[in-house]
Design a protein around this motif. Structure first.
Motif, mmCIF file in Angstrom:
data_model
loop_
_atom_site.group_PDB
_atom_site.id
_atom_site.type_symbol
_atom_site.label_atom_id
_atom_site.label_comp_id
_atom_site.label_asym_id
_atom_site.label_seq_id
_atom_site.Cartn_x
_atom_site.Cartn_y
_atom_site.Cartn_z
ATOM 1 N N GLY A 132 0.789 -1.232 0.149
ATOM 2 C CA GLY A 132 -0.043 0.095 0.006
ATOM 3 C C GLY A 132 0.849 1.158 0.108
ATOM 4 N N GLY A 133 2.011 1.148 -0.538
ATOM 5 C CA GLY A 133 2.877 2.483 -0.753
ATOM 6 C C GLY A 133 2.838 3.437 -2.118
ATOM 7 N N LYS A 134 3.355 2.951 -3.022
ATOM 8 C CA LYS A 134 3.188 3.551 -4.408
ATOM 9 C C LYS A 134 1.940 3.403 -4.905
ATOM 10 N N ALA A 135 1.398 2.202 -4.693
ATOM 11 C CA ALA A 135 0.123 1.745 -5.171
ATOM 12 C C ALA A 135 -0.743 1.108 -3.908
ATOM 13 N N VAL A 136 -2.033 0.902 -4.303
ATOM 14 C CA VAL A 136 -2.838 0.187 -3.410
ATOM 15 C C VAL A 136 -3.397 -1.001 -4.024
ATOM 16 N N TYR A 137 -3.411 -2.301 -3.357
ATOM 17 C CA TYR A 137 -3.724 -3.502 -4.120
ATOM 18 C C TYR A 137 -4.961 -4.145 -3.310
ATOM 19 N N PRO A 138 -6.012 -3.783 -3.410
ATOM 20 C CA PRO A 138 -7.235 -4.715 -2.662
ATOM 21 C C PRO A 138 -7.225 -6.029 -3.402
ATOM 22 N N SER A 139 -6.498 -6.162 -4.726
ATOM 23 C CA SER A 139 -6.423 -7.446 -5.342
ATOM 24 C C SER A 139 -5.580 -8.430 -4.603
ATOM 25 N N SER A 140 -4.753 -7.854 -4.200
ATOM 26 C CA SER A 140 -3.721 -8.755 -3.401
ATOM 27 C C SER A 140 -4.334 -9.415 -2.068
ATOM 28 N N VAL A 141 -5.337 -8.857 -1.540
ATOM 29 C CA VAL A 141 -6.161 -9.385 -0.450
ATOM 30 C C VAL A 141 -6.785 -10.673 -1.065
ATOM 31 N N VAL A 142 -7.303 -10.551 -2.174
ATOM 32 C CA VAL A 142 -8.068 -11.596 -2.869
ATOM 33 C C VAL A 142 -7.088 -12.647 -2.932
ATOM 34 N N MET A 143 -6.088 -12.414 -3.748
ATOM 35 C CA MET A 143 -4.908 -13.421 -4.059
ATOM 36 C C MET A 143 -4.313 -14.012 -2.949
ATOM 37 N N ASN A 144 -4.189 -13.612 -1.886
ATOM 38 C CA ASN A 144 -3.388 -14.137 -0.721
ATOM 39 C C ASN A 144 -4.602 -14.985 0.108
ATOM 40 N N VAL A 145 -5.745 -14.276 0.457
ATOM 41 C CA VAL A 145 -6.738 -14.677 1.486
ATOM 42 C C VAL A 145 -7.514 -15.909 0.829
ATOM 43 N N VAL A 146 -7.845 -15.957 -0.210
ATOM 44 C CA VAL A 146 -8.781 -16.816 -0.987
ATOM 45 C C VAL A 146 -8.020 -18.461 -0.927
ATOM 46 N N PRO A 147 -6.685 -18.254 -1.490
ATOM 47 C CA PRO A 147 -6.063 -19.533 -1.271
ATOM 48 C C PRO A 147 -6.138 -20.064 0.191
ATOM 49 N N ARG A 301 7.444 7.152 -12.452
ATOM 50 C CA ARG A 301 7.811 6.085 -12.057
ATOM 51 C C ARG A 301 8.173 4.792 -13.070
ATOM 52 N N ALA A 302 7.219 4.979 -14.134
ATOM 53 C CA ALA A 302 7.304 3.997 -15.091
ATOM 54 C C ALA A 302 8.730 4.259 -15.721
ATOM 55 N N ILE A 303 9.024 5.425 -16.104
ATOM 56 C CA ILE A 303 10.097 6.123 -16.902
ATOM 57 C C ILE A 303 11.471 5.572 -16.058
ATOM 58 N N ALA A 304 11.492 5.692 -14.759
ATOM 59 C CA ALA A 304 12.665 5.422 -13.831
ATOM 60 C C ALA A 304 13.000 3.755 -14.278
ATOM 61 N N ALA A 305 11.745 3.150 -13.841
ATOM 62 C CA ALA A 305 11.759 1.546 -14.513
ATOM 63 C C ALA A 305 12.644 1.082 -15.710
ATOM 64 N N LEU A 306 12.028 1.808 -16.636
ATOM 65 C CA LEU A 306 12.185 1.427 -17.959
ATOM 66 C C LEU A 306 13.665 2.023 -18.339
ATOM 67 N N GLU A 307 14.142 3.124 -17.791
ATOM 68 C CA GLU A 307 15.519 3.411 -17.846
ATOM 69 C C GLU A 307 16.527 2.503 -16.976
ATOM 70 N N GLY A 308 16.191 1.782 -15.861
ATOM 71 C CA GLY A 308 16.960 1.117 -14.933
ATOM 72 C C GLY A 308 17.651 0.100 -15.839
ATOM 73 N N GLN A 309 18.688 -0.565 -15.161
ATOM 74 C CA GLN A 309 19.608 -1.545 -15.819
ATOM 75 C C GLN A 309 18.802 -2.783 -15.652
ATOM 76 N N GLN A 310 17.729 -2.916 -15.047
ATOM 77 C CA GLN A 310 16.947 -4.143 -14.914
ATOM 78 C C GLN A 310 15.813 -4.259 -16.086
ATOM 79 N N SER A 311 15.795 -3.355 -16.964
ATOM 80 C CA SER A 311 14.984 -3.227 -18.189
ATOM 81 C C SER A 311 15.815 -3.244 -19.402
ATOM 82 N N ALA A 312 15.351 -3.855 -20.456
ATOM 83 C CA ALA A 312 16.123 -3.998 -21.558
ATOM 84 C C ALA A 312 15.238 -4.500 -22.707
ATOM 85 N N ILE A 313 15.668 -3.978 -23.997
ATOM 86 C CA ILE A 313 15.254 -5.063 -25.121
ATOM 87 C C ILE A 313 16.494 -5.740 -25.707
#
Length: 439
Positions: A132-147, A301-313
């Motif tokens: 719940g930091g940069k984004a909030v994930y109610p979907s993750s409640v479902v993905m963890n609790v249901v199983p 945020r997306a630009i930082a990720a895409l320009e990072g060393q962890q992203s590439a073509i």
């Protein structure tokens, strides 16, 4: 934006392919050191450490760490009806998908009077982390609790960061999802400290230790799981998200670009990688990414990720090399957009999305699959979250006298060979009384 790794014209070994994989290793190493300190602090000082961390990382003080019952009801009453409908449908679909993951008990007859039952038992108490930091994930409640519920877990505790804009409360959409699932034990705790609190327990806030900690998060959350592993069970380290798209010259560059950006918007450390046999597709994707990312809501945020060393073509000569590269990378999310998908050849991935109408976003929300998946190459040996995560395989062995007699001499022979004669005597003792009576 999106650097190029050109592997064409090179006969690379598997270790060389692995070395070419774009990853932000330094970020993960730094996260482990920081997370370990945070976990140790919570283990030693409990609530005091957690409140200091909430102030430092979330900008929140004096909040209710254990969420009061009234917050759930208020959140569910206020949730957007469209969001509630989507959550209810996600719950339905993930429940169906998770039910298929529960193994049936099996009884094996080894011989007359000799049987082994393989059964599965849920952990008693599960701790779920919901980001719940940069984004909030109610979907993750479902993905963890249901199983967990499908597996039969009796108690589920959720931890999610306190939100400054909501006066230190957990985000209302997360609380609404918890209420829909019948979970009323939620703590306003974020990051590595939340993982530590779930694992160690914090008596002053009524948080009892859990048996298993699951859930996605950033690299600090993933590292905290490593720090508590052994004290509790953990799922795979679902850290900063990854997408690897394998595409040939028939792939639509617009769709590929949209999918790369969709994961890059999660976090500055997210990894977005395209592996392609087509230099034309590569260049068109690069141009499309640059055009689209500038207009998306989370562009910085997306630009930082895409320009990072962890992203590439990554350019490769053929599909065979693309497959080998993908298996070396072992991505969290793998999209295959090929004329001939060859799905069975892609062995290492958290989840595989096949074809142009199966984007990762589908799996994030409403596919019925689970979006909590291994990152950092762990898909080579770790599965994604499932009902099985919360289950322990257990063997029940039952032999009668005749069945034990059949193998008694073999047990004694092996026990003597290992210089453990008492092992053999534990078997022969069962026959000595009857032997004496017969004499």
């Amino acid at each position: 934006m999106l650097r190029t790794i050109d592997l064409r014209g090179r006969a690379l070994t598997d270790p060389e392919l692995l070395a070419a994989v774009p990853r932000a290793q330094a970020a993960r190493a730094d996260a482990l050191a920081t997370a370990s300190r945070i976990v140790a602090d919570v283990a030693e000082r409990g609530e005091a450490a957690l409140r200091e961390q909430s102030e430092q990382f979330d900008g929140v003080t004096g909040h209710d760490i254990r969420v009061p019952a009234s917050h759930f009801d208020e959140a569910l009453a206020a949730v957007d009806p469209a969001v509630r409908t989507a959550l209810e449908e996600a719950i339905r679909r993930v429940r169906i998908g998770s039910a298929a993951q529960v193994p049936a008990p099996v009884v094996t007859e080894i011989g007359p009077g000799a049987r082994i039952e393989q059964r599965w038992r849920p952990v008693a108490r599960a701790g779920v982390y919901v980001p719940g930091g940069k984004a909030v994930y109610p979907s993750s409640v479902v993905m963890n609790v249901v199983p967990a519920q499908v597996a039969g877990v009796a108690q589920v505790a959720i931890a999610s960061p306190p939100q400054r804009e909501f006066g230190g409360r957990v985000h209302p959409d997360i609380l609404a999802a918890a209420r829909l699932l019948g979970v009323d034990e939620v703590y306003a705790l974020g990051g590595a400290g939340a993982v530590a609190a779930l694992a160690h327990g914090v008596e002053s806030i009524g948080l009892a230790p859990v048996d298993t900690v699951t859930g996605p998060g950033n690299n600090f959350v993933a590292a905290a799981k490593r720090a508590v592993a052994g004290l509790v069970g953990v799922d795979a380290e679902a850290g900063a998200t990854e997408i690897l798209v394998v595409a040939d010259d028939r792939a639509d560059p617009v769709l590929v670009a949209a999918d790369l950006i969709s994961q890059a918007e999660h976090d500055e450390q997210a990894s977005s990688v395209l592996v392609t046999t087509s230099s034309s597709v590569a260049e068109r994707v690069r141009a499309e990414v640059a055009a689209r990312v500038a207009t998306t809501r989370n562009s910085a945020r997306a630009i930082a990720a895409l320009e990072g060393q962890q992203s590439a073509i990554v350019l490769v000569d053929d599909v065979d090399t693309a497959i080998r590269f993908s298996n070396a990378y072992a991505p969290e999310h793998l999209e295959i957009i090929l004329a001939a998908p060859r799905v069975d050849d892609f062995t290492n991935a958290g989840a595989i999305f096949v074809g142009p109408y199966t984007p990762v976003s589908l799996g994030d929300y409403l596919a019925g699959s689970n979006h909590v998946l291994p990152t950092g190459g762990q898909a080579r040996y770790s599965p994604g979250l499932s009902a099985a995560t919360f289950l322990r395989p257990q063997q029940v062995i039952e032999y009668d006298r005749a069945a034990l007699a059949v193998v008694a001499d073999g047990i004694v022979a092996l026990a003597d060979a290992e210089a453990l004669p008492a092992h053999g005597e534990a078997v022969t003792a069962r026959f000595e009384a009857e032997a004496s009576a017969e004499a």
